[in-house]
Design an enzyme around this catalytic site. Structure first.
Site, short mmCIF file in Angstrom:
data_model
loop_
_atom_site.label_atom_id
_atom_site.label_comp_id
_atom_site.label_asym_id
_atom_site.label_seq_id
_atom_site.Cartn_x
_atom_site.Cartn_y
_atom_site.Cartn_z
N HIS A 46 -40.12 -2.89 7.98
CA HIS A 46 -40.85 -4.04 7.42
C HIS A 46 -42.21 -4.07 8.11
O HIS A 46 -42.30 -4.30 9.31
CB HIS A 46 -40.07 -5.34 7.69
N ARG A 103 -49.27 -18.70 4.23
CA ARG A 103 -49.28 -19.66 5.35
C ARG A 103 -49.38 -18.89 6.65
O ARG A 103 -49.31 -17.67 6.68
CB ARG A 103 -47.97 -20.45 5.36
P1 ADP Z 1 -37.59 -13.55 1.98
O1 ADP Z 1 -38.73 -14.20 1.28
O2 ADP Z 1 -36.27 -14.17 1.70
O3 ADP Z 1 -37.87 -13.34 3.43
P2 ADP Z 1 -38.39 -10.77 1.40
O4 ADP Z 1 -38.68 -10.29 0.05
O5 ADP Z 1 -39.57 -11.03 2.30
O6 ADP Z 1 -37.46 -12.10 1.32
O7 ADP Z 1 -37.42 -9.76 2.14
C1 ADP Z 1 -36.86 -10.05 3.40
C2 ADP Z 1 -36.22 -8.81 3.98
O8 ADP Z 1 -35.19 -8.32 3.10
C3 ADP Z 1 -37.17 -7.63 4.15
O9 ADP Z 1 -37.89 -7.68 5.35
C4 ADP Z 1 -36.18 -6.49 4.13
O10 ADP Z 1 -35.50 -6.39 5.36
C5 ADP Z 1 -35.17 -6.91 3.09
N1 ADP Z 1 -35.55 -6.39 1.75
C6 ADP Z 1 -36.28 -7.02 0.80
N2 ADP Z 1 -36.46 -6.24 -0.29
C7 ADP Z 1 -35.82 -5.08 -0.03
C8 ADP Z 1 -35.59 -3.85 -0.76
N3 ADP Z 1 -36.09 -3.67 -1.99
N4 ADP Z 1 -34.87 -2.87 -0.15
C9 ADP Z 1 -34.34 -3.03 1.08
N5 ADP Z 1 -34.50 -4.17 1.80
C10 ADP Z 1 -35.21 -5.18 1.27
#
Ligand code: ADP
Length: 447
Positions: free
Chosen positions: A208, A291
């Site tokens: 990430h 934010r």
């Molecule tokens: P939220 O808004 O709930 O935090 P995100 O879209 O930012 O959701 O995703 C949070 C985490 O979920 C990411 O940092 C990653 O660890 C996991 N994640 C999100 N999308 C994917 C994906 N397409 N494949 C694998 N892991 C994912």
């Protein structure tokens, strides 16, 4: 510049905003629930207003109470802090309609980015790579089946209104799809009151990586480098570091430049973060947070810039005052999020803090609203402190982090300090060899 800012939040996030205001000569108004009368953010503010009972719905999420507090104290602007109202477009709109300045982006930008499907579509049109998946809402299980087969398993079902890792379920094969799809929709409906979901390819071993950006109302936008937030539990960040040990300088420059150009074309005002997954040398946008983020601190440590000060300045209509070439990150920073939880079961552990001793010394920063004799209330998020450490090199930073964790004492309640002490001793962590699944594997080797 503003004379008085109301801070619509609590805990260390409210304190963070208070500190920037204080240094800028701006008076602060704290708001608080009846459970927080003795809280540090209330004690330090110039004025405070009780806005309701402990339940967030009746206090920190109570828009009429917050606006009334701003009116009776004569505040010019409202800072939403981190969490609660920070990504609520209706709140931002109402703040402005009532004649206060909202210290954050425009309601339109919050709205566009708050819906992940619209956000993905918007940034894709502006040239950012996104995770392969459905183009929009997948309204029925029947529609999900052929789409999932085309994307290829495993697929992730994600809530369009998602946040905090909620409303996200993996289907590893066609036979899991019905269950994962239904669970994701139910969880999204319960958490966000909106059960729209979409599909994404589930990446097997990504990191990430997120890019901090900053824009003003004069057409300027810059990036402040990346953060690696791959150490996660249940899709929630536990440790973050800047810069990422997984990127080379060319990749770092490429994603930073791309992020800044998108933000500039959006005409975005304030601080924000573009979040990506990074796998096999490629970046895939997942979402934008409109934010300040909890982990903004590590960017501050490597750039030397005060992000809240910058945010307040652009909200007041001032130009950024710094160019991309003025941003010269140096050294390495790591943040540990310390929660009032059992370090093995993660069961929350509110209660009386009998001892509190924060580590110090060169390159050590502790952002926390705790004090000895404070009672951690059971109603709110369990994060109680952030330990942020800076070093000239990643190795120096790791050594400093290890000794700071040894010094840190929080007595009377259970905390995740012991977990952090274990994590920073792991060879994979020391070598920077981890992806978003690493922590779950460490905590539960059978998973
Ligand atoms: P939220 O808004 O709930 O935090 P995100 O879209 O930012 O959701 O995703 C949070 C985490 O979920 C990411 O940092 C990653 O660890 C996991 N994640 C999100 N999308 C994917 C994906 N397409 N494949 C694998 N892991 C994912």
């Amino acid at each position: 510049m503003f004379e008085k800012v109301l801070i619509a939040n609590r805990g260390e996030s409210a304190l963070r905003i208070h500190r920037a205001c204080r240094e800028m000569g701006i008076q602060t108004v704290a708001v608080h629930s009846t459970a927080d009368s003795d809280a540090m953010h209330v004690r330090l503010a110039d004025e405070s207003v009780c806005i309701g009972p402990p339940s967030p719905r009746e206090s920190y999420l109570n828009i009429p109470a917050i606006l009334t507090a701003a009116a009776i104290t004569g505040a010019d602007a409202i800072h939403p802090g981190i969490g609660f109202m920070a990504e609520n477009a209706t709140f931002a709109e109402m703040v402005e309609e009532h004649g206060f300045v909202f210290i954050g982006p425009t309601p339109q930008h919050i709205r566009i980015m708050g819906d992940k499907i619209t956000a993905k579509r918007t940034v894709k049109e502006l040239g950012l790579p996104t995770v392969p998946g459905s183009d929009g809402v997948v309204a029925t299980l029947e529609a999900a089946k052929p789409l999932a087969a085309r994307i290829g398993y495993p697929v992730l079902i994600k809530a369009s209104a998602g946040g905090g890792g909620k409303g996200m379920k993996v289907a590893s094969s066609a036979k899991d799809l019905a269950e994962a799809y239904t669970l994701a929709r139910n969880e999204a409906r319960a958490a966000f009151g909106n059960d729209e979901v979409y599909l994404e390819k589930y990446l097997a071993h990504p990191r990430h990586i997120e890019v901090q950006i900053l824009g003003d109302t004069h057409g300027h936008a810059i990036h402040l480098g990346e953060r690696d937030c791959s150490i996660q539990r249940r899709h929630q960040k536990v440790i973050e570091e800047a810069p990422s040990p997984g990127l080379n300088d060319a990749e770092r420059a490429q994603i930073g430049k791309l992020a800044a150009s998108v933000v500039q074309r959006l005409g975005y005002r304030g601080v924000g973060t573009l979040e990506f997954l990074y796998e096999n040398g490629r970046f895939y946008f997942i979402e934008m947070n409109t934010r300040l983020q909890i982990e903004h601190t590590i960017t501050e440590m490597v750039t030397g810039l005060d992000l809240v000060r910058a945010q307040i300045r652009v909200a007041a209509g001032l130009p950024l005052g710094i160019k991309q070439s003025d941003v010269l990150p140096s050294g390495h920073a790591i943040e540990c999020r310390i929660n009032a939880e059992n370090p093995e079961t993660f069961i929350p552990s509110p209660g009386l803090v009998t001892d509190f001793h924060a580590p110090g010394g060169l390159g050590v920063r502790v952002d926390s609203a705790l004090y000895s004799g404070y009672r951690v209330p059971p109603y709110y998020d369990s994060m109680i402190a952030k330990l942020i450490v800076h070093g000239k090199t990643r190795n120096e930073c790791l050594l400093r982090l290890r000794r700071s964790l040894e010094e840190f004492v929080i007595g009377g309640i259970e905390t995740t300090l012991p977990l952090h002490r274990r994590l920073v001793a792991q060879p994979d962590f020391i070598d920077g060899r981890y992806d978003i699944h690493w922590l779950e594997g460490f905590l539960d080797p059978l998973s």
